[in-house]
Design a protein around this motif. Structure first.
Motif, mmCIF file in Angstrom:
data_model
loop_
_atom_site.group_PDB
_atom_site.id
_atom_site.type_symbol
_atom_site.label_atom_id
_atom_site.label_comp_id
_atom_site.label_asym_id
_atom_site.label_seq_id
_atom_site.Cartn_x
_atom_site.Cartn_y
_atom_site.Cartn_z
ATOM 1 N N GLU A 52 0.834 -1.211 0.000
ATOM 2 C CA GLU A 52 0.000 0.000 0.000
ATOM 3 C C GLU A 52 0.867 1.258 0.000
ATOM 4 O O GLU A 52 0.560 2.229 -0.687
ATOM 5 C CB GLU A 52 -0.940 -0.004 1.212
ATOM 6 N N ILE A 53 1.940 1.237 0.773
ATOM 7 C CA ILE A 53 2.864 2.385 0.801
ATOM 8 C C ILE A 53 3.459 2.593 -0.585
ATOM 9 O O ILE A 53 3.538 3.718 -1.078
ATOM 10 C CB ILE A 53 3.966 2.173 1.848
ATOM 11 N N TYR A 54 3.873 1.505 -1.224
ATOM 12 C CA TYR A 54 4.442 1.594 -2.566
ATOM 13 C C TYR A 54 3.425 2.177 -3.550
ATOM 14 O O TYR A 54 3.754 3.063 -4.338
ATOM 15 C CB TYR A 54 4.909 0.210 -3.035
ATOM 16 N N ASP A 55 2.184 1.700 -3.480
ATOM 17 C CA ASP A 55 1.146 2.206 -4.385
ATOM 18 C C ASP A 55 0.896 3.695 -4.170
ATOM 19 O O ASP A 55 0.744 4.451 -5.134
ATOM 20 C CB ASP A 55 -0.156 1.431 -4.203
ATOM 21 N N LEU A 56 0.864 4.127 -2.917
ATOM 22 C CA LEU A 56 0.649 5.547 -2.622
ATOM 23 C C LEU A 56 1.827 6.400 -3.085
ATOM 24 O O LEU A 56 1.634 7.484 -3.638
ATOM 25 C CB LEU A 56 0.409 5.755 -1.120
ATOM 26 N N ALA A 57 3.048 5.912 -2.886
ATOM 27 C CA ALA A 57 4.233 6.657 -3.321
ATOM 28 C C ALA A 57 4.271 6.765 -4.840
ATOM 29 O O ALA A 57 4.621 7.809 -5.388
ATOM 30 C CB ALA A 57 5.505 5.985 -2.808
ATOM 31 N N LYS A 68 12.722 2.794 -2.925
ATOM 32 C CA LYS A 68 12.948 2.259 -1.580
ATOM 33 C C LYS A 68 11.741 1.452 -1.104
ATOM 34 O O LYS A 68 11.893 0.365 -0.558
ATOM 35 C CB LYS A 68 13.235 3.388 -0.604
ATOM 36 N N SER A 69 10.540 1.972 -1.319
ATOM 37 C CA SER A 69 9.349 1.248 -0.870
ATOM 38 C C SER A 69 9.141 -0.023 -1.683
ATOM 39 O O SER A 69 8.667 -1.031 -1.154
ATOM 40 C CB SER A 69 8.104 2.142 -0.917
#
Length: 87
Positions: A52-57, A68-69
């Motif tokens: 989810e962090i990767y998708d948001l970034a 990095k994510s």
């Protein structure tokens, strides 16, 4: 001329920092969830939260965080797969 320059500067800066306070809050909550999941050896949850962090970034186009994510997501998901094989 100054008004045109300021308008261009504001437009450029809003495109450069295309993340809202809500998205930033989500990223911070997911990061806290990742940390808690790792502390509890729950790599399935860590994998999902980091994804989810990767998708948001990626959506917000934060270039410093995307790679990095993604690397962290791949690491947590690999550990998840490895731990499932050992059960």
């Amino acid at each position: 001329m100054k008004k045109l320059f300021l308008l261009g500067l504001v437009t450029f800066s809003s495109m450069t920092f295309a993340i809202t306070n809500e998205e930033l809050g989500k990223m911070l909550r997911f990061q806290d969830l990742v940390n808690t999941a790792i502390d509890n050896n729950n790599y399935d949850l860590a994998c999902k939260a980091q994804s989810e962090i990767y998708d948001l970034a990626k959506k917000a186009q934060i270039r410093d965080m995307i790679q990095k994510s993604e690397d962290q997501k791949n690491a947590y998901c690999s550990v998840k797969k490895y731990s499932l094989l050992n059960k």
